[in-house]
Design a protein around this motif. Sequence first.
Motif, PDB file in Angstrom:
ATOM      1  N   ALA A 159       4.016   2.131  15.199  1.00 30.25           N
ATOM      2  CA  ALA A 159       4.350   2.215  13.549  1.00 30.25           C
ATOM      3  C   ALA A 159       4.387   0.558  13.188  1.00 30.25           C
ATOM      4  CB  ALA A 159       5.698   2.572  13.341  1.00 30.25           C
ATOM      5  N   GLU A 163       5.430  -5.315   6.353  1.00 28.24           N
ATOM      6  CA  GLU A 163       6.344  -5.714   5.128  1.00 28.24           C
ATOM      7  C   GLU A 163       6.987  -6.834   5.640  1.00 28.24           C
ATOM      8  OE1 GLU A 163       6.065  -4.669   2.082  1.00 28.24           O
ATOM      9  OE2 GLU A 163       4.199  -3.651   2.823  1.00 28.24           O
ATOM     10  N   SER A 169       0.922  -1.290  -0.058  1.00 32.09           N
ATOM     11  CA  SER A 169       0.006  -0.054  -0.052  1.00 32.09           C
ATOM     12  C   SER A 169       0.907   1.359  -0.069  1.00 32.09           C
ATOM     13  CB  SER A 169      -0.904  -0.155   1.038  1.00 32.09           C
ATOM     14  OG  SER A 169      -1.682   1.121   1.391  1.00 32.09           O
ATOM     15  N   THR A 170       0.505   2.447  -0.394  1.00 32.04           N
ATOM     16  CA  THR A 170       0.924   3.639  -0.221  1.00 32.04           C
ATOM     17  C   THR A 170       1.351   4.206   0.933  1.00 32.04           C
ATOM     18  OG1 THR A 170      -1.046   4.709  -0.742  1.00 32.04           O
ATOM     19  CG2 THR A 170       0.153   4.264  -2.750  1.00 32.04           C
ATOM     20  N   ASN A 171       0.461   3.718   1.927  1.00 32.55           N
ATOM     21  CA  ASN A 171       0.558   4.128   3.538  1.00 32.55           C
ATOM     22  C   ASN A 171       1.219   3.015   4.038  1.00 32.55           C
ATOM     23  OD1 ASN A 171       0.182   4.517   5.817  1.00 32.55           O
ATOM     24  ND2 ASN A 171      -1.845   4.481   5.966  1.00 32.55           N
ATOM     25  N   PRO A 172       2.544   3.027   4.688  1.00 28.20           N
ATOM     26  CA  PRO A 172       3.022   1.942   5.082  1.00 28.20           C
ATOM     27  C   PRO A 172       2.549   1.156   6.242  1.00 28.20           C
ATOM     28  CG  PRO A 172       4.116   4.205   5.861  1.00 28.20           C
ATOM     29  CD  PRO A 172       3.023   4.301   4.647  1.00 28.20           C
ATOM     30  N   ASP A 173       1.694   1.918   7.058  1.00 30.66           N
ATOM     31  CA  ASP A 173       0.994   1.370   8.110  1.00 30.66           C
ATOM     32  C   ASP A 173      -0.216   0.939   7.864  1.00 30.66           C
ATOM     33  OD1 ASP A 173       3.177   1.947  10.030  1.00 30.66           O
ATOM     34  OD2 ASP A 173       2.264   3.890  10.519  1.00 30.66           O
ATOM     35  N   SER A 174      -0.788   0.999   6.470  1.00 27.18           N
ATOM     36  CA  SER A 174      -1.976   0.452   6.084  1.00 27.18           C
ATOM     37  C   SER A 174      -2.235  -1.031   6.169  1.00 27.18           C
ATOM     38  CB  SER A 174      -2.412   1.037   4.651  1.00 27.18           C
ATOM     39  OG  SER A 174      -3.681   0.648   4.287  1.00 27.18           O
ATOM     40  N   GLY A 194       4.611  -0.086   9.575  1.00 29.40           N
ATOM     41  CA  GLY A 194       5.081  -0.455   8.343  1.00 29.40           C
ATOM     42  C   GLY A 194       6.068  -1.623   8.108  1.00 29.40           C
ATOM     43  N   PRO A 207      -4.938   0.120  10.050  1.00 29.26           N
ATOM     44  CA  PRO A 207      -5.223   1.346   9.615  1.00 29.26           C
ATOM     45  C   PRO A 207      -5.840   1.095   8.262  1.00 29.26           C
ATOM     46  CG  PRO A 207      -3.423   1.696  10.699  1.00 29.26           C
ATOM     47  CD  PRO A 207      -3.525   0.080  10.589  1.00 29.26           C
TER      48      PRO A 207
END
Length: 370
Positions: free
Chosen positions: A320, A326, A14-19, A322, A369
């Motif tokens: 955090a 990953e 996702s473009t939002n690392p925490d999404s 992200g 999120p």
Amino acid sequence: MQDQPTHGAPAAPSTNPDSGAALRAHYASAVLPVWRGAGFNAALRLPFEAVNPDDHAPLPPKRYRAMACARQLFVFSDAGDLNHAATLFDSLRHYFQDKRHGGWFYSVDANGAPLERQKDLYTHAFVVFACAHYARQSGSADAFALLDETSRLIEARFGNGGDVLNAALAEDFATTLEGPLQNPLMHLAEAWLAARDATGDAAYDTRLATLAQTVARLFVHEPTGCIAELPVGAAGNRLEPGHQFEWYFLAIGSRHAAFESAGLNARLERAFDFAQRYGIDARTGGVVAALDEAGNVIDGTERIWAQTEYLRALATRGDALGQQIERYRARFLHARGWVECRSADGNISRADMPSTTPYHLATAYASLPA
């Protein structure tokens, strides 16, 4: 060098690392369809216990568990597929409900006849949990009645007249097969939180308060704050990082007063820190299966459910996500599903995909999120 999944690439980031969006997209496209299709025995109307990760062919069935059917009922209720959920609800009642003694059989055989007839708290907790979610989504009066009936039975039969609930009883509830264990009580807390949300019945607040006090009294390892698998002082006890993260979400994430009143919230803050310090592989982010009371790893297996509980606890804390998302994606997801277990050296130690795991994915991903 630790190997990577060989079944295909994980979902796109996702473009939002925490999404959690990429994880939820993978779940919708690569996980749910398996259990509507190849992973579902249309003749018996039951989910197979597990499928092969490459072609999704079901493993030859030796049994079908009530808990697996209940988890799938939750999964499809949560996904809004109420037609499939209704089928699973009917199958749960048809195959697993003990019409003679009450409660729920543990399993049926490959032909659908009762197999393991003992009454275990873990199974009964998941019946309540699944019926609460199905009832809330569908409005089914039968589901509301069944979750109330099963909750009353748990109180009446598993405690032998007291507040401390045993883990397993004989078919007729007359003999205790196993005393109190942490894991069934944790899932009963989860079930009664769901039942409270679905029904608004304050009786579940009282049940949760009693359960939380029992856990605080019998299972908390005070030096670490962790909730042990066996009552404190029992031989062979262990601390599971994944369960500390799961309890963290249930108690602190729910904000239910029962857990704070029992003194669990402050202890679980310490338990989170202990589990994160000693139970996470610093190189890979993998959550190990079990620690001793000093924080030494006694089982380095990495099971996918513990990874998802770590994500859910991080989200609950507002930390955090992200990097951990990953790492999780790279080690545990692939184009046709997931890796169930990795050994301490990183190799895939269980490749088949159980029907019980989508429950863990769904509950964790819902907390991440958008």
